[in-house]
Design an enzyme around this catalytic site. Structure first.
Site, PDB file in Angstrom:
ATOM      1  N   ASN A   1       0.884  -1.144  -0.045  1.00  0.00           N
ATOM      2  CA  ASN A   1      -0.157  -0.003  -0.017  1.00  0.00           C
ATOM      3  C   ASN A   1       0.918   1.343   0.069  1.00  0.00           C
ATOM      4  O   ASN A   1       1.007   1.908  -1.113  1.00  0.00           O
ATOM      5  CB  ASN A   1      -0.925   0.122   1.289  1.00  0.00           C
ATOM      6  CG  ASN A   1      -2.148   0.947   0.963  1.00  0.00           C
ATOM      7  OD1 ASN A   1      -2.168   1.980   0.703  1.00  0.00           O
ATOM      8  ND2 ASN A   1      -3.302   0.510   1.575  1.00  0.00           N
ATOM      9  N   ASP A   2       1.451   1.542   1.080  1.00  0.00           N
ATOM     10  CA  ASP A   2       2.090   2.898   1.248  1.00  0.00           C
ATOM     11  C   ASP A   2       3.263   2.756   0.397  1.00  0.00           C
ATOM     12  O   ASP A   2       3.503   3.900   0.084  1.00  0.00           O
ATOM     13  CB  ASP A   2       2.564   2.957   2.701  1.00  0.00           C
ATOM     14  CG  ASP A   2       1.255   3.412   3.489  1.00  0.00           C
ATOM     15  OD1 ASP A   2       0.254   3.631   3.181  1.00  0.00           O
ATOM     16  OD2 ASP A   2       1.302   2.859   4.676  1.00  0.00           O
TER      17      ASP A   2
END
Length: 491
Positions: free
Chosen positions: A415-416
């Site tokens: 994700n990040d």
């Protein structure tokens, strides 16, 4: 039976050599297993040599403790899931720091007790006594007064080891899901600094010679409290850096206490671990474009809503059959694993899918971000467990230039580390963090359970991009669907 000191020193030298060579071989996935074995042999040699020291007391109790510890480590090591490996690393690292702190505590308490015996009183008011007051009884007690340098290093090792112990336990609890990701309160930094200043001040008093049981107790209480307070506000996205930092702390504490015990093996092993942990911490902080101080006292992972740029568009779903077709007829596919893959234990199915693509002539690579997962090298370990060849695993710096010519980037659980706002939104808490340039691929397929955010607590602009499609579902189930659909095409 005891060995001559020269032979024991030779064993320590050989153990130190094995530590260094083992660590060197751990720098490559191809030789890491051999490196671990070499370092393990060195540790066994150092322990055996220590047990054969002429003045070693209570050998039976030490051997019993070692056997219990080995049995417990073997049992837990065999049973722990790969997804729980970060927790185990944090816990074991904390045990090392705690052991170093315990050595410092025993030495300090031993001073109080020994001088009480020498003076014929229940407990001394302060320390030190003059050498003339204890020299007549030298040799009748197990511990003699430490030199000022040894006392200072012993106190410093106890402080660092205590912080590493309690901090690692909090990191373990966070990774295990027992604590919220972050815990903050008004004036937290000031409170932390006051606690640390108090521990340092009392440590200075101990070094100056005012060694009493009360001061020792307050010193360790403050040191342990500081480790807890320092770790509570740190978000889960920073856990790889924190674990590496506490690993360095543990190594330094062991080296300092090794000087106190006049144990060369402890000094060398601690210095090697401390240096390696410090270097790794710096490299990981650099990979996030942040300083270590910002990791410890910054606001990364503070929560949702910190990014100011509005994200246009919507998340566009895709079915497994369409995703499989898209990758089956691609020329280049890059797989980007993240912690979600670890949670779903999908690495085996992902590799099975990659093998089917390779059999069709597709060029497949795996892209690794330095801080993907919850500990250094987490994704590399998972992929190695699944049998992915090392030459298919590519670091961020090497894979990023290839994304513009990649037909499909398959993101599973990350994700990040693939969020484009790290480059576009100065108000974002991850702004400036180097990311995998997945958005530059011609097509992106993201395997994700739902529409939630990552550990940094912000929306991922990649999921809304025109070239991105969302394959919702559990990572292992989605990978299994892709495998099934691809086999249908081949059949």
């Amino acid at each position: 039976m005891v060995w001559p000191l020269t032979l024991i020193d030779a064993c320590y030298f050989l153990a130190a050599l094995l530590f260094i060579l083992g660590l060197k071989r751990m720098s490559s996935p191809r030789t890491a297993r051999v490196g671990i074995v070499w370092a393990g042999v060195g540790m066994v040699l150092a322990v055996v040599a220590t047990l054969l020291l002429p003045d070693m007391a209570h050998r039976e109790l030490i051997i019993a403790a070692v056997l219990i510890g080995v049995a417990a480590a073997w049992w837990t090591g065999r049973r722990v899931a790969m997804t729980a490996m970060p927790q185990m690393v944090a816990l074991y690292n904390g045990m090392g720091g705690g052991a170093a702190a315990a050595i410092g505590a025993c030495e300090l308490i031993g001073h109080v007790q020994d001088f009480a015996v020498l003076r014929g009183v229940a407990a001394p008011a302060t320390y030190p006594l003059t050498p003339e007051s204890w020299s007549p009884l030298h040799g009748m007690i197990a511990i003699v007064p430490l030199s000022p340098v040894a006392l200072a290093l012993g106190v410093l090792g106890a402080l660092i080891g205590s912080v590493s112990f309690s901090g690692s336990l909090i990191a373990f609890a966070k990774l295990q899901g027992w604590l919220d990701r972050r815990f903050v309160f008004p004036g937290q930094r000031a409170v932390n600094m006051l606690v640390l200043a108090g521990a340092v001040a009392i440590g200075a008093m101990l070094v100056a010679g005012h060694v009493t049981l009360a001061l020792i107790g307050v010193f360790f209480a403050l040191a342990l409290l500081f480790g807890v307070l320092m770790t509570l506000p740190i978000g889960g996205a920073d856990m790889p850096v924190v674990i590496s930092l506490y690993n360095a702390f543990t190594g330094l504490a062991v080296a300092f206490e090794g000087y106190v015990l006049h144990n060369e093996a402890m000094i060398i092993a601690g210095m090697v671990v401390g240096a390696a942990g410090t270097l790794l911490t710096q490299l990981m902080a650099k990979a996030m474009n942040r300083s270590i101080g910002n990791v410890l006292f910054g606001s990364f992972g503070a929560g949702a809503g910190t990014a100011t740029q509005a994200i246009a568009g919507s998340q566009k779903p895709i079915e497994a059959a369409d995703a499989a077709v898209m990758m089956a007829y691609a020329e280049r596919v890059v797989v980007v694993p993240g912690y979600g893959m670890a949670v779903a234990q999908a690495q085996h199915k992902v590799w099975e899918f990659a093998q089917l693509l390779i059999a069709r002539g597709v060029k497949v690579k795996f892209a690794i971000h330095p801080v993907a997962g919850r500990m250094p090298g987490h994704m590399n370990v998972l992929l190695a467990e699944a049998g992915v060849p090392y030459d298919l695993i590519v670091d961020m710096e090497d894979i990023n230039p290839e994304f513009p010519v990649t037909d499909v980037a398959l993101v599973i659980g990350a994700n990040d580390v693939v969020n484009p706002v790290a480059k576009t939104d100065p108000a974002s808490p991850i702004y400036g963090m180097p990311i995998l340039d997945v958005a530059d691929a011609r097509h992106v397929i993201v395997v994700k359970r739902g529409k939630g955010t990552g550990f940094a607590g912000i929306e991922n602009a990649l999921f809304y991009a025109d070239n991105a499609r969302m394959l919702y579902g559990d990572g292992q189930a989605a990978a299994a669907q892709l495998v099934s659909e691809l086999k249908t095409l081949d059949g």
